[in-house]
Design an enzyme around this catalytic site. Structure first.
Site, PDB file in Angstrom:
ATOM      1  N   ASP A 114      12.834 -25.450-104.205  1.00 61.18           N
ATOM      2  CA  ASP A 114      12.349 -24.073-104.360  1.00 61.18           C
ATOM      3  C   ASP A 114      13.495 -23.082-104.567  1.00 61.18           C
ATOM      4  OD1 ASP A 114      11.047 -25.864-102.535  1.00 61.18           O
ATOM      5  OD2 ASP A 114       9.594 -24.314-102.000  1.00 61.18           O
ATOM      6  N   ASP A 140      15.079 -16.931 -99.491  1.00 58.44           N
ATOM      7  CA  ASP A 140      14.026 -16.522-100.423  1.00 58.44           C
ATOM      8  C   ASP A 140      14.187 -15.094-100.932  1.00 58.44           C
ATOM      9  OD1 ASP A 140      12.407 -18.865-100.647  1.00 58.44           O
ATOM     10  OD2 ASP A 140      11.750 -18.539 -98.582  1.00 58.44           O
TER      11      ASP A 140
END
Length: 400
Positions: free
Chosen positions: A181, A120
């Site tokens: 994602d 991330d």
């Protein structure tokens, strides 16, 4: 800048025909509406700027009864959004106090640039340092952090799978998991190549996007959340979910990540396959029979108790922001109209937090992780980020 654009519009009226006069009046009306929107949001913006700065104080979400802000350290995947929110509010309002606070929060994210245990990095670093760089394009410190973060992120790339690994947990279940994602973190890599001139980041981002395009979608262009790859052969072992209702359902935020991810990837590559994928995933989303009339989806399109299912305003904000950009590549007014409708819905009493709520958030009614009963129907920081980005993109279209 807004005054300059407005002056050009006024001077140009002398030379415009009746139709152009009508369009100009409409633009001025929309610009005035944006001003009113910012005014109505001012109290909420103040809640963000007054929130105390701290390395372990990043606001992630909030319970409303009673009011409790859920705080996380910089290592949490959501930590970069709050600095990004302040940067975006500064860009929207021009008030320097938001820039000062954004800078204070952004520097607290630097410790993540060498964190190789997360995929991330884009959410953390690009939503903070990247937003700062947009407003201060000569800031070498911001550039250096972005490059170092990109170097760290590509250590998770597997050349056999041709993807960047997502989570490190559940190793007894997944060999090499890749979640939809992860498309969002490619922006960091694309930008790293623009800054450094080193194509390695761009090339890895393209490989990841290509692999995801090949394996992560069903024939109807709905998206699987998790693809598990074999690291020896590179083949797909399983297709699953972690945050959706089940492996065959369509998790709303996952579909939103796909729409945004391929729209953004087209921006950096001009690859028509990415544009086609963005449009196909958008069509699935917009035309789904279970999408409510206001355009704010239930958390999963296939929840069997759909009429009682919680909404996900964050998914709506992500899609809205993406569609304003997708419109600029396609000139498809359907995208513009839908995005405008949903933005107006989000920017209403139905979804905005009341002024009396003291937490540093703007939107209500997002859903984080339904299977774990976590962050259900609450304000969540990334919902605010994409809502603010959508406001900015809409403003840019009006002032263009």
């Amino acid at each position: 800048m807004r005054k300059l654009v407005y002056l050009v519009l006024v001077l140009g009226l002398t030379f415009l025909n009746v139709r152009c006069k009508s369009e100009t009046k409409q633009n001025k009306k929309e610009e005035q509406n944006i001003g009113k929107q910012y005014s109505s949001l001012e109290n909420r913006f103040q809640k963000l700027v007054n929130y105390p700065v701290g390395a372990n104080n990043f606001p992630r979400s909030m319970s409303l009864a009673p009011e409790v802000v859920h705080k996380v350290p910089s290592k949490d995947w959501t930590s970069g959004f709050f600095p990004g929110n302040l940067w975006l509010i500064h860009e929207l309002t021009g008030d320097s106090i938001y820039k000062v606070k954004a800078q204070e929060w952004t520097v607290l994210m630097e410790d993540q640039k060498e964190n190789d245990r997360t995929h991330d990095m884009g959410f953390k670093v690009y939503c903070s340092f990247g937003e700062g760089l947009k407003q201060d394009p000569d800031n070498q410190y911001y550039k250096d952090v972005i490059i170092e973060s990109a170097k760290t992120l590509i250590t998770r790339y597997n050349d056999t799978v041709k993807s960047i690994r997502s989570w490190d947990f559940n190793k007894d279940v997944w060999d090499f998991p890749v979640i939809i994602d992860n498309m969002m973190n490619l922006e960091l890599l694309f930008e790293a190549t623009k800054i450094s001139g080193d194509n390695i980041y761009h090339n890895i981002a393209v490989q990841h996007a290509n692999t995801t395009l090949k394996h992560q979608f069903r024939p109807d262009y709905s998206v699987f959340h998790v693809i598990n790859y074999d690291t020896i052969s590179g083949v797909v072992k399983t297709k699953d979910t972690h945050q959706g209702f089940d492996r065959n359902s369509t998790w709303a935020r996952g579909q939103a990540w796909a729409i945004y991810g391929y729209t953004m990837s087209y921006r950096y590559t001009n690859n028509p396959k990415y544009l086609a994928q963005a449009e196909a995933t958008t069509q699935f989303y917009m035309e789904h029979e279970n999408l409510p009339k206001d355009g704010v989806p239930y958390w999963d399109f296939n929840d069997p108790e759909i009429s009682d299912a919680p909404r996900d305003a964050s998914a709506a904000a992500i899609v809205t922001s993406a569609l304003f950009e997708l419109y600029t590549y396609t000139n498809n007014k359907t995208y513009l109209d839908f995005a405008t409708q949903v933005l107006n819905t989000l920017n209403s009493e139905a979804y905005l937090l009341k002024d009396t709520v003291n937490g540093p958030f703007i939107l209500n009614h997002s859903t984080g992780n339904w299977p774990k009963n976590d962050e259900i129907d609450e304000p969540i920081v990334y919902g605010d980020y994409y809502f603010l980005e959508a406001l900015k993109r809409k403003q840019n279209l009006i002032l263009k």
